[in-house]
Design a protein around this motif. Sequence first.
Motif, short mmCIF file in Angstrom:
data_model
loop_
_atom_site.label_atom_id
_atom_site.label_comp_id
_atom_site.label_asym_id
_atom_site.label_seq_id
_atom_site.Cartn_x
_atom_site.Cartn_y
_atom_site.Cartn_z
N VAL A 128 -22.16 13.12 -6.42
CA VAL A 128 -22.52 13.67 -5.09
C VAL A 128 -21.24 13.92 -4.30
N ASP A 129 -21.30 14.95 -3.47
CA ASP A 129 -20.21 15.19 -2.54
C ASP A 129 -20.57 14.47 -1.24
N VAL A 130 -19.86 13.39 -0.94
CA VAL A 130 -20.22 12.59 0.25
C VAL A 130 -20.04 13.39 1.54
N ASN A 172 -3.85 14.75 9.09
CA ASN A 172 -5.29 14.82 8.80
C ASN A 172 -5.80 13.48 8.23
N TYR A 173 -5.03 12.95 7.28
CA TYR A 173 -5.42 11.69 6.62
C TYR A 173 -5.40 10.54 7.64
N ALA A 174 -4.33 10.48 8.46
CA ALA A 174 -4.21 9.41 9.46
C ALA A 174 -5.36 9.48 10.46
N GLN A 202 -18.68 13.61 -14.69
CA GLN A 202 -17.90 12.98 -15.76
C GLN A 202 -17.23 11.70 -15.28
N SER A 203 -16.64 11.81 -14.08
CA SER A 203 -15.88 10.69 -13.56
C SER A 203 -16.78 9.47 -13.28
N CYS A 204 -17.88 9.67 -12.56
CA CYS A 204 -18.73 8.50 -12.26
C CYS A 204 -19.47 8.03 -13.52
N GLY A 234 -9.87 4.41 -9.80
CA GLY A 234 -9.07 3.75 -8.77
C GLY A 234 -9.75 2.53 -8.12
N ILE A 235 -9.53 2.42 -6.82
CA ILE A 235 -10.01 1.25 -6.07
C ILE A 235 -11.53 1.12 -6.15
N GLY A 236 -12.23 2.24 -6.03
CA GLY A 236 -13.71 2.22 -6.06
C GLY A 236 -14.24 1.71 -7.39
N PHE A 294 0.00 0.31 -0.15
CA PHE A 294 0.44 1.16 -1.25
C PHE A 294 -0.09 0.56 -2.55
N VAL A 295 -1.19 1.12 -3.05
CA VAL A 295 -1.88 0.53 -4.21
C VAL A 295 -1.77 1.47 -5.41
N ARG A 296 -1.51 0.91 -6.58
CA ARG A 296 -1.31 1.72 -7.79
C ARG A 296 -2.62 2.39 -8.23
N THR A 297 -2.75 3.71 -7.98
CA THR A 297 -3.92 4.50 -8.44
C THR A 297 -3.44 5.94 -8.65
N ASP A 298 -4.39 6.82 -9.06
CA ASP A 298 -4.06 8.25 -9.21
C ASP A 298 -3.49 8.82 -7.91
N ASN A 300 -17.92 2.35 1.59
CA ASN A 300 -17.48 3.73 1.78
C ASN A 300 -16.00 3.82 1.42
N ASN A 301 -15.78 4.25 0.18
CA ASN A 301 -14.42 4.25 -0.34
C ASN A 301 -13.91 5.65 -0.70
N ALA A 302 -14.83 6.63 -0.84
CA ALA A 302 -14.40 7.96 -1.26
C ALA A 302 -13.34 8.50 -0.29
P1 NAP Z 1 -8.47 8.01 -6.24
O1 NAP Z 1 -7.95 7.27 -7.42
O2 NAP Z 1 -7.93 9.37 -5.92
O3 NAP Z 1 -10.08 8.08 -6.36
C1 NAP Z 1 -10.83 8.67 -5.34
C2 NAP Z 1 -12.30 8.62 -5.66
O4 NAP Z 1 -13.00 9.25 -4.58
C3 NAP Z 1 -12.65 9.40 -6.92
O5 NAP Z 1 -13.62 8.70 -7.68
C4 NAP Z 1 -13.24 10.71 -6.37
O6 NAP Z 1 -14.24 11.31 -7.20
C5 NAP Z 1 -13.91 10.22 -5.11
N1 NAP Z 1 -14.11 11.31 -4.16
C6 NAP Z 1 -13.20 12.10 -3.58
N2 NAP Z 1 -13.79 13.00 -2.79
C7 NAP Z 1 -15.12 12.80 -2.89
C8 NAP Z 1 -16.26 13.43 -2.33
N3 NAP Z 1 -16.16 14.46 -1.49
N4 NAP Z 1 -17.47 12.95 -2.67
C9 NAP Z 1 -17.61 11.91 -3.51
N5 NAP Z 1 -16.57 11.27 -4.07
C10 NAP Z 1 -15.33 11.72 -3.77
O7 NAP Z 1 -8.28 7.17 -4.88
P2 NAP Z 1 -7.89 5.63 -4.64
O8 NAP Z 1 -6.42 5.54 -4.60
O9 NAP Z 1 -8.66 4.73 -5.54
O10 NAP Z 1 -8.38 5.46 -3.13
C11 NAP Z 1 -9.67 4.99 -2.80
C12 NAP Z 1 -9.76 4.85 -1.29
O11 NAP Z 1 -8.73 3.99 -0.84
C13 NAP Z 1 -9.57 6.17 -0.55
O12 NAP Z 1 -10.41 6.22 0.57
C14 NAP Z 1 -8.13 6.11 -0.11
O13 NAP Z 1 -7.88 6.90 1.03
C15 NAP Z 1 -7.98 4.63 0.16
N6 NAP Z 1 -6.61 4.16 0.11
C16 NAP Z 1 -5.89 4.20 -1.04
C17 NAP Z 1 -4.57 3.74 -1.05
C18 NAP Z 1 -3.74 3.73 -2.30
O14 NAP Z 1 -2.57 3.35 -2.19
N7 NAP Z 1 -4.23 4.10 -3.45
C19 NAP Z 1 -4.02 3.25 0.13
C20 NAP Z 1 -4.79 3.22 1.29
C21 NAP Z 1 -6.08 3.67 1.27
P3 NAP Z 1 -13.89 11.95 -8.64
O15 NAP Z 1 -13.45 10.81 -9.50
O16 NAP Z 1 -15.18 12.53 -9.07
O17 NAP Z 1 -12.81 12.95 -8.39
#
Ligand code: NAP
Length: 248
Positions: free
Chosen positions: A63-65, A155-157, A41-43, A17-19, A188-192, A90-92
């Motif tokens: 690592v679990d952040v 919770n998320y908000a 596996q993922s990282c 995703g974004i990270g 709203f970003v295209r990711t998992d 800090n994106n996790a």
């Molecule tokens: P994503 O595709 O679900 O990927 C999340 C990443 O975070 C994964 O690599 C996951 O690790 C890692 N992660 C989750 N919990 C963790 C933990 N406890 N310790 C370490 N790593 C952890 O998410 P995304 O859509 O790219 O979102 C990235 C960030 O953008 C998030 O903070 C999300 O809230 C924020 N965001 C996203 C959107 C959107 O529309 N997509 C909108 C607003 C904000 P694994 O790969 O190992 O599972």
Amino acid sequence: MERFKDKNVVVTGAGRGIGQAMAEAFAAEGAKVAVLSRNEQSCGHSANAINEKYPDSARSYAVDVADFGSMQECGKEILAEMGGVDILINNAGITRDGLLLRMSDEDWDAVLGTNLKGAFNSVKAFQRSLMKADEGRIINVSSVIGLIGNAGQANYAASKAGLIGFTKSVARELSPRKVTCNAIAPGFVRTDMTDVLGEKMQEEILKMVPLKDMGEVEEVANLALYLASPEARYITGQVIAIDGGMTM
Ligand code: NAP
């Protein structure tokens, strides 16, 4: 152009995703990148993909952040291998959505633990190194939901709004050392994370987006590149929304 040559960057949640897009964008600009995610596996997969394009630019760390002790250990390992960190992202983040009536305290704790405490844990791991860097940078990935709230995401908000308060406080504390700290609030970003919402829900959300389109991970990564660049020297404590106009 290698705008980030000689810079060491840590990106949490960079397994996909974004990270992952951010880690790749910095590697493309010449940086060395520590790619962190929950599972190996993922990282590992993400770092391999980045190294295929930009050889020897990425290393993976599982690592679990949310776990303070594990994050400090991981930080020590990264600092020993890289020598120092200039840019921390800090994106996790995770979601555990549900209306309040059904939201469990586990769902609350898991989301706050990863999204908010996770950022605290990683700033603690790298703060000294960032203070020694030449104009260190911290970028926290918040969300538009932290600005406007959402039914089913209390919770998320709360975690993403908390991250904004954290960002401003860190910005004030570290500004004497020329470390900036800003938050990005994606819409709203295209990711998992958004793929799981299903077509109908996605259509509903798009009705709230003036530009009537989802964002792409590369677009968020480009904003992170800018905030980490010397051109953004005078920007700190800010929340920059990248949301197709959703929160204007
Ligand atoms: P994503 O595709 O679900 O990927 C999340 C990443 O975070 C994964 O690599 C996951 O690790 C890692 N992660 C989750 N919990 C963790 C933990 N406890 N310790 C370490 N790593 C952890 O998410 P995304 O859509 O790219 O979102 C990235 C960030 O953008 C998030 O903070 C999300 O809230 C924020 N965001 C996203 C959107 C959107 O529309 N997509 C909108 C607003 C904000 P694994 O790969 O190992 O599972």
